[in-house]
Design an enzyme around this catalytic site. Structure first.
Site, mmCIF file in Angstrom:
data_model
loop_
_atom_site.group_PDB
_atom_site.id
_atom_site.type_symbol
_atom_site.label_atom_id
_atom_site.label_comp_id
_atom_site.label_asym_id
_atom_site.label_seq_id
_atom_site.Cartn_x
_atom_site.Cartn_y
_atom_site.Cartn_z
ATOM 1 N N SER B 321 -0.473 -2.353 0.067
ATOM 2 C CA SER B 321 0.035 -0.586 -1.055
ATOM 3 C C SER B 321 1.961 -1.251 -0.769
ATOM 4 C CB SER B 321 -0.642 0.161 -0.465
ATOM 5 O OG SER B 321 -2.077 0.876 -1.071
ATOM 6 N N HIS B 364 -5.180 12.250 -7.754
ATOM 7 C CA HIS B 364 -4.376 12.732 -6.465
ATOM 8 C C HIS B 364 -4.127 13.841 -7.866
ATOM 9 C CE1 HIS B 364 -4.115 9.288 -4.630
ATOM 10 N NE2 HIS B 364 -3.486 9.699 -3.328
ATOM 11 N N CYS B 377 -0.355 6.887 -4.431
ATOM 12 C CA CYS B 377 -1.381 6.556 -4.971
ATOM 13 C C CYS B 377 -1.564 5.266 -5.712
ATOM 14 C CB CYS B 377 -1.414 8.256 -6.292
ATOM 15 S SG CYS B 377 -1.849 7.651 -7.773
#
Lengths: 368, 600
Positions: B321, B364, B377
């Site tokens: 991420s 989310h 997300c």
């Protein structure tokens, strides 16, 4: 008469001999030195040489004062004594470096081979002076035959160098007398033919020396080493030399046998081309003086004696210088007056005395 | 007397006289020529040969430059090392001496004998033959005390590199060791037995650190024995070097990473200077300076944690991420991203027959760019990736400094990997799949980055856009390698989102919160392998170690105009926040001490 003789002493020869001897001692001082971390160590060879020289003086006086013509009668007895001594060496001789060459006299080691040179010289002078004219086969054979006996004995010791010296002295005297043209012609053909034969009689170490002389680069650390290092020593002296005690080849011990056979290399390194020319000139003047004595001698015996002495010195100078300068193989023949050596010094002085003897008696019995 | 007289009428032979005179003349001419040839014509050549005979040269060791940390603490010094030598010339009974030596040093008698036999041919009888390197003080004392009985033994002092923090800087400094044959061949300045930098800065800065050897010229005799010293050219010491690395911070990081494997980079965002650079685990560089034993070497190289591997330069990792801050940049740069626009995240995205999941199973809901970054997300970035496509993402990544080495002054640096269509075709012989855009956009798949690249990108986000070369030396000038293709507003947007990631209650980086400091960060959890459902069902500590995810936290701290990028990457650390967060936090605490107990 005695006074006249003393006045007619060949002073130039005496002077040249003295200068050569002292140059030799001076050079020995440097040649016997080697450098350690602490500085220059000097082995006392120069002192010993000086003592030998001092002992040589009375010998020289004796050889000068006793009329040389007595030697004519002494020639044969001396010869036989020499032969007996040479034979006795085989039985009671002292062995050094694998060769029986020395007789122990208690105070010194005596080499009968030195005596052989002198007695052959005297006997040769007697035999050759009996007659005049060029030598033909028969008389030549007689002279060479007789004188070869001690020469062969010396070679058997084994001492090839001295044995050859004996023959070379005789050969010189024979040439001085002259050979008939047919003998000369035969010699020109016969000598090269005998060379291969001679090769097989040589010892291995002698063969190696000759091979390394012909091709020194073949083994620079081994047999060619002497020649190479000697040439470097001489050459590096350049024109003016490195100065007295300034030689590095000798003091760092790159140079072998530096106080004996290669003493000239030490001299050449330190005194350069200029010094070498002075030394060479002195040697030539020395030989020339002896040649003059041979010419002026009152009788043939004296003349042949002087010629014999001439060759005695000539061959040594030629072979030793040739060896040091790398144009002859390495053989153990010293340079008169420069190389250290007790017996040799004594003999040198005796023979100079003999020449002076002949020289100072040249005015006796003047032709009417 | 008259009876002795010879006949008077016989003259000495005429030609004989001539012969003698000619011989004298011949002698004179022959040797004059020869003397002239040797001494005048070839004289200079022979003089040179004579000098070569007697002159020897020897190198005088030049002290290697010292290395200091930013604060001046010594990191690499030169220490005397003691070796034991035997002078054969002074030896009365070699066997007895070797017996004694092997007893004193506790060495195998056979081996001592072998060292002696091998050295005999190479060492002159009056020179010491080295029997053993690296004697301890007690052994030196023992030998010195018995010198009278064993005069042939000699203690030799040599210089050896010593690393005061050998395990802390092994991957930065590397180490020096005896030069091998290849190095000796390549480098004319080296001679047998010299030490040379093998790794790290010691290798890269070899010429600067080494200095120039002096030369001692001395005379020797025919046996090689040393006589007078003739000439000495003094050595020039190597240059001292001060690193940009802060010893305290490095120690702190090392402690924080204890027991873990990974990389930590702390970089001054404005200058590119690296304040901490750690690759864990470490090894003690001092093992190598004296020649490492086979056993020690085997232990290090067989260690499953690979302490010899310099993870800073030789490893590249999937960014996970963390790559989302690059994706965000790319979307903004391409004008294909409206920060205010929201995307609905149901917890997954279906492309064709394949379902791509968000890390939060439940989804989310509606997220904009900030929330997408703060809560990381996945679906938001799947959609962004689909819109951008591989070409734009890889182009932006390259422009931001990924996919190629950073140029840090360490050897063998890897550049990671940014996939492109051509790369895929060349490597796998297959076309780029649409689904791979999705993996690319969350930092999985083929993407590999290095922590140094991440630190440089983050620095660029907060320093005005400059991509700086990471510097290891305190006196290095900042070197701008390029600019991130983002405007100031765009950079601010990402930066603020990173700050919210720390500050917001829902943010993944709450662990990095540091009072009084503006802190921004992004976590990453990079899959090592595609997790099967079976594995997913396991609890964290039940997953086999080698299959656990890598944990990233990449962030920055800013206060009073000082800005630092901090990147922590823990191999198999499971979660960015818990695995890497505490180390980030510790760094920020150190860099920005609370008022009253400041260290700067």
């Amino acid at each position: 008469m005695e006074r006249k003789m003393l006045l007619s002493i060949n002073w130039p020869l005496v002077g040249i001999t003295a200068v050569l001897f002292f140059l030799g001692v001076l050079n020995l001082y440097s040649a016997s030195g080697f450098r350690m971390e602490e500085g220059l160590n000097v082995d006392p060879y120069f002192q010993k040489q000086l003592i030998w020289g001092l002992m040589g003086l009375p010998c020289m006086a004796i050889f000068m004062l006793v009329d040389y013509r007595h030697l004519k009668t002494a020639a044969w007895p001396l010869f036989w004594v020499t032969v007996v001594l040479l034979i006795s060496v085989f039985f009671v001789g002292k062995t050094i470096y694998g060769a029986r060459r020395w007789l122990d006299l208690g105070f010194m080691h005596f080499q009968p081979s030195e005596l052989a040179k002198i007695s052959v010289l005297i006997l040769g002078a007697r035999l050759l002076s009996r007659d005049t004219g060029k030598l033909d086969f028969l008389p030549l054979g007689a002279v060479v035959g007789v004188c070869s006996i001690p020469a062969l004995l010396v070679v058997k010791q084994p001492d090839l160098g001295s044995g050859l010296s004996v023959l070379l002295i005789l050969g010189g005297m024979v040439l001085y007398r002259g050979l008939t043209s047919r003998v000369l012609r035969t010699a020109v053909v016969a000598f090269p033919a005998m060379l291969p034969l001679g090769w097989f009689t040589l010892h291995d170490y002698q063969k190696r020396r000759i091979v390394s002389f012909l091709n020194p680069e073949s083994d620079p650390k081994g047999a060619g080493y002497h020649k190479l290092q000697s040439e470097i020593a001489v050459g590096s002296g350049e024109i003016w030399g490195k100065g007295f005690l300034g030689g590095t080849q000798s003091h760092y011990r790159f140079l072998p046998e530096k106080h004996t056979d290669f003493a000239l290399a030490v001299f050449a390194e330190e005194w350069g081309f200029v010094g070498c020319m002075v030394l060479l000139s002195l040697f030539c003047a020395f030989l020339f003086q002896i040649a003059q004595v041979a010419r002026d001698a009152k009788d043939l015996f004296g003349s042949y004696l002087a010629a014999g002495v001439f060759f005695y010195f000539f061959w040594q100078i030629l072979i030793n210088m040739g060896m040091v300068l790398g144009i002859m193989p390495v053989v153990g023949i010293p340079l008169p007056f420069l190389s250290y050596g007790g017996s040799a010094t004594l003999v040198n002085f005796c023979l100079v005395g003999l020449v002076l003897n002949v020289s100072m008696r040249r005015f006796l019995f003047k032709k009417v | 007397m008259s009876g002795l007289l010879s006949p008077q009428d016989k003259e000495p032979p005429r030609h004989g006289q001539l012969l003698l005179q000619l011989l004298v003349l011949l002698l004179f001419c022959l040797f004059t020529l020869r003397f002239w040839y040797l001494q005048v014509h070839e004289g200079q050549d022979f003089a040179r040969k004579a000098r070569a005979n007697q002159l020897r040269q020897e190198h005088v060791y030049a002290p290697r430059g010292l290395v200091r940390a930013r604060g001046g603490q010594l990191l690499a010094t030169n220490e005397p090392a003691y070796a034991l030598g035997i002078v054969r010339e002074d030896c009365r009974d070699v066997e007895a001496t070797l017996d004694e030596v092997s007893r004193w040093l506790g060495l195998d008698r056979e081996k001592v004998g072998e060292v002696y036999r091998k050295g005999r041919g190479k060492v002159k009888p009056f020179e010491p033959l080295i029997i053993s390197h690296d004697l301890g003080f007690e052994e030196v004392a023992l030998v010195e005390a018995n010198k009278l009985r064993w005069p042939e033994l000699e203690i030799l002092v040599r210089s050896r590199r010593n690393y005061t923090h050998g395990d802390l800087f092994c991957h930065v400094l590397g180490y020096v060791a005896e030069a091998n044959e290849a190095e000796l061949e390549r480098d004319q300045g080296l001679s047998l037995g010299d030490h040379v930098g093998k790794l790290g800065l010691e290798k890269v800065m070899e010429t600067r650190l080494r200095g120039i050897k002096g030369v001692r010229e001395f005379e020797v005799d025919v046996t090689g024995r040393r006589m007078a010293e003739v000439n000495t050219l003094p050595p020039r010491a190597g240059e001292d070097v001060t690193l940009s690395i802060d010893l305290g911070l490095q120690q702190l990081v090392h402690k924080g990473m204890a027991g873990k494997e990974g990389v930590v980079v702390v970089m001054d965002a404005d200058t590119g200077q690296v304040l901490a650079l750690v690759s864990e685990p470490t090894f003690d560089a001092n093992h190598f300076t004296g020649g490492i034993s086979t056993k020690e070497w085997r232990e290090l190289s067989d260690d499953p944690r690979h302490p010899l591997l310099n993870r800073v330069t030789q490893s590249a990792y999937p960014p996970g991420s963390v790559f989302k801050i690059v994706m965000a940049g790319c979307g903004l740069h391409e004008n294909m991203l409206n920060p205010a626009e929201t995307v609905f995240c149901p917890g997954h995205l279906t492309l064709g027959s394949h379902t791509f999941r968000c890390w939060r199973r439940g989804g989310h809901g509606h997220v904009n760019l900030r929330r997408a970054l703060v809560e990381s997300c996945d679906v938001y970035f799947y959609r962004l990736g689909m819109k951008l496509g591989v070409d734009r993402i890889s182009e932006f990544s390259f422009a931001s400094g990924f996919g190629k080495p950073t140029g840090i002054d360490l050897p063998h640096e890897k550049g990671g990997n940014i996939p492109t269509r051509e790369w895929k075709e060349k490597t796998y012989g297959e076309r780029w799949q649409k689904g791979e855009d999705l993996n690319f956009s969350i930092g999985q798949g083929y993407t590999l980055v290095t922590p140094l690249q991440v630190a440089r990108y983050i620095s660029a986000l907060i320093n005005g856009g400059q991509l700086l070369k990471p510097q290891l030396l305190a006196d290095a000038e900042p070197e701008v390698q390029g600019e991130v293709p983002l405007t100031g507003d765009q950079r601010d947007l990402i930066k603020k989102a990173m700050v919210h990631t720390v500050v917001d209650p829902s943010g993944t980086c709450w662990r990095a919160r540091t009072p009084g400091v503006t802190v921004g960060a992004k976590t990453g959890t990079a899959q090592v392998t595609r997790l099967t459902d079976e594995l997913k069902a396991l609890k964290d500590h039940e997953i086999p170690y080698a299959l656990r995810d890598h944990a990233w936290m990449a962030g920055f701290g800013e206060r009073d105009g000082r800005r630092y990028a901090v990147v922590v990457m823990v191999e198999h650390g499971l979660h960015g926040s818990s695995g890497a967060g505490p180390v980030v936090k510790a760094c920020l605490d150190y860099l920005f001490p609370r008022a009253g107990r400041g260290h700067r």
